[in-house]
Design a protein around this motif. Structure first.
Motif, PDB file in Angstrom:
ATOM      1  N   ASP A 121       0.695  -1.126   0.080  1.00 38.42           N
ATOM      2  CA  ASP A 121       0.024  -0.064   0.014  1.00 38.42           C
ATOM      3  C   ASP A 121       0.938   1.265  -0.033  1.00 38.42           C
ATOM      4  O   ASP A 121       0.292   2.344  -0.018  1.00 38.42           O
ATOM      5  CB  ASP A 121      -0.953   0.028   1.155  1.00 38.42           C
ATOM      6  N   VAL A 123       3.043   4.222  -1.296  1.00 35.84           N
ATOM      7  CA  VAL A 123       3.444   5.102  -2.577  1.00 35.84           C
ATOM      8  C   VAL A 123       4.623   5.661  -2.288  1.00 35.84           C
ATOM      9  O   VAL A 123       5.111   6.319  -1.153  1.00 35.84           O
ATOM     10  CB  VAL A 123       1.852   5.763  -2.839  1.00 35.84           C
ATOM     11  N   THR A 296      -3.920   9.197  -0.808  1.00 39.19           N
ATOM     12  CA  THR A 296      -3.565   8.195  -1.947  1.00 39.19           C
ATOM     13  C   THR A 296      -3.737   6.872  -1.523  1.00 39.19           C
ATOM     14  O   THR A 296      -4.063   5.963  -2.503  1.00 39.19           O
ATOM     15  CB  THR A 296      -2.277   8.712  -2.654  1.00 39.19           C
ATOM     16  N   SER A 297      -3.295   6.460  -0.405  1.00 37.56           N
ATOM     17  CA  SER A 297      -3.216   5.142  -0.163  1.00 37.56           C
ATOM     18  C   SER A 297      -4.469   4.471  -0.015  1.00 37.56           C
ATOM     19  O   SER A 297      -4.919   3.241  -0.719  1.00 37.56           O
ATOM     20  CB  SER A 297      -2.484   4.814   1.168  1.00 37.56           C
ATOM     21  N   ASN A 300      -5.909   4.422  -3.573  1.00 36.52           N
ATOM     22  CA  ASN A 300      -5.375   3.270  -4.372  1.00 36.52           C
ATOM     23  C   ASN A 300      -6.220   2.105  -3.858  1.00 36.52           C
ATOM     24  O   ASN A 300      -6.499   1.027  -4.865  1.00 36.52           O
ATOM     25  CB  ASN A 300      -3.680   3.268  -4.209  1.00 36.52           C
TER      26      ASN A 300
END
Length: 410
Positions: A121, A123, A296-297, A300
């Protein structure tokens, strides 16, 4: 033909079991189990659709999180008296700058990793320069002695710039200098400072525009300020009367009203001291700053879930089509079974009833009107051409087959 359109094949959607078949003792248990599976499938489909809407809504709102930005400040010195000794002044070159006392201030920053985060996870972390809108470094020095500029500013330009992990400022001098660092953060969603007149009522000092409007609406609902007759009107209490400037406003005026009390957020201010006469610290000084940014995690992970959901839905659609075909085959088999059972119980009566039914269908096709299967149009029967039609041979063959089958069963 070029002008003809290919007919779209009708998709079979019925997956139920025939009621007559489900009531038979030998099929009752299996039919009940299958019906329970269908009910469970309906509940599961409803839950999946609801979750899909929630996921799509979450993606549209851009999930946010609060991360910690760790800021590092450090400095180095060169050409100082305690480094060069008494003879240091002899090696000074004013043209190249070699040997002139100087110091360098380094400003760096990085996001701290989330605890207990899975490796898949993770990034790539954002660069420090992408987390700030503007940075100002103020140096407390005598401008007559150091005319090379005591204010350094880094504004983010409209064009795409190369992301940086930090900045370095170099200046000449051997006197102690106080540094004032002013940082304007880049936050998502954009944050605003709420004026005291409204902030004291809502109990918030800094928040996004949407969050402030939501807090305002929650205050109105909790205190019952929505007019009971005209739901579009908001009444003012003793606290909101100065904010509204009257006894009330219309609901659609809330965003405009809130905008009047929004101001740019206060920057982060950090103080730092540089003393070139002493050796710098081995470790840099650090400050932790909270930054609101896009998660963002989580985004995604949601995207992976949506993608896998699409693949799963494709597989489920294929299975649904197969089940519908099998269910249709079961309906056809049940119809054939009833047909053969009726024929086996009373072949002669069955053939008479079947012929009567075929006669009615034939009369309907020929448009001769209802006759309960007793007669066909007399004029058509008298003509020899009537018995030379294409369907006659097929009807004779079917009738002969049924007659032979009836004789064999007798």
């Amino acid at each position: 033909m070029d002008g003809m359109k290919v007919a779209k094949r009708r998709k079979i959607t019925d997956k139920s079991v025939p009621n007559a078949l489900a009531q038979l003792p030998e099929f009752a248990e299996d039919s009940q189990m299958y019906q329970s599976l269908l009910e469970m499938e309906k509940k599961l489909d409803w839950t999946m659709n609801r979750k899909k809407v929630e996921v799509q809504d979450a993606l549209g709102r851009n999930p946010t999180t609060v991360r910690t930005l760790r800021l590092f400040l450090s400095h180095t010195v060169s050409g100082q008296l305690w480094q060069t000794g008494e003879a240091g002044a002899e090696g000074v070159n004013f043209e190249t700058g070699q040997g002139i006392p100087a110091w360098s201030l380094k400003v760096e920053g990085r996001l701290l990793e989330l605890p207990n985060q899975r490796a898949r996870d993770r990034v790539p972390p954002r660069k420090f320069s992408t987390l700030i809108k503007r940075m100002i470094v103020e140096l407390d020095r005598d401008p007559t002695l150091y005319p090379d500029g005591n204010v350094v500013e880094w504004p983010r330009g409209p064009t795409v710039q190369q992301p940086l992990d930090g900045f370095t400022i170099r200046r000449t001098g051997d006197q102690p200098t106080k540094v004032r660092l002013i940082i304007y953060l880049e936050q998502t969603p954009e944050q605003y400072k709420v004026a005291a007149d409204l902030g004291n009522i809502l109990g918030i000092k800094e928040e996004s525009r949407v969050g402030i409007i939501q807090a305002m609406w929650n205050y109105i609902k909790i205190n019952g300020l929505q007019d009971k007759t005209d739901r579009r009107r908001i009444r003012a209490d003793d606290y909101l009367r100065p904010v509204f400037g009257g006894e009330g406003i219309m609901f659609h005026q809330l965003p405009e009203l809130v905008n009047r009390y929004l101001m740019p957020p206060d920057p982060v201010v950090i103080h730092y001291s540089i003393n070139p006469a002493q050796a710098p610290l081995e470790r840099p000084s650090a400050w932790d700053i909270e930054v609101k940014m896009e998660d963002t995690s989580l985004k995604n992970r949601i995207m992976v879930t949506v993608q896998s959901s699409k693949d799963s839905m494709s597989d489920l659609t294929k299975l649904d089509d197969e089940i519908a075909l099998l269910s249709q085959s079961l309906h056809n088999s049940h119809t054939k079974r009833q047909f053969l059972q009726s024929f086996a119980r009373d072949p002669a009566n069955f053939i008479q009833m079947w012929l009567a039914s075929q006669s009615r269908d034939l009369e309907s096709v020929l448009g001769s009107g209802p006759s309960e299967g007793a007669t066909i149009r007399a004029e058509e029967l008298r003509r020899s051409d009537f018995f030379r039609l294409p369907w006659v041979e097929e009807a004779v063959a079917v009738h002969e087959g049924l007659r032979l089958a009836s004789r064999g069963m007798q």
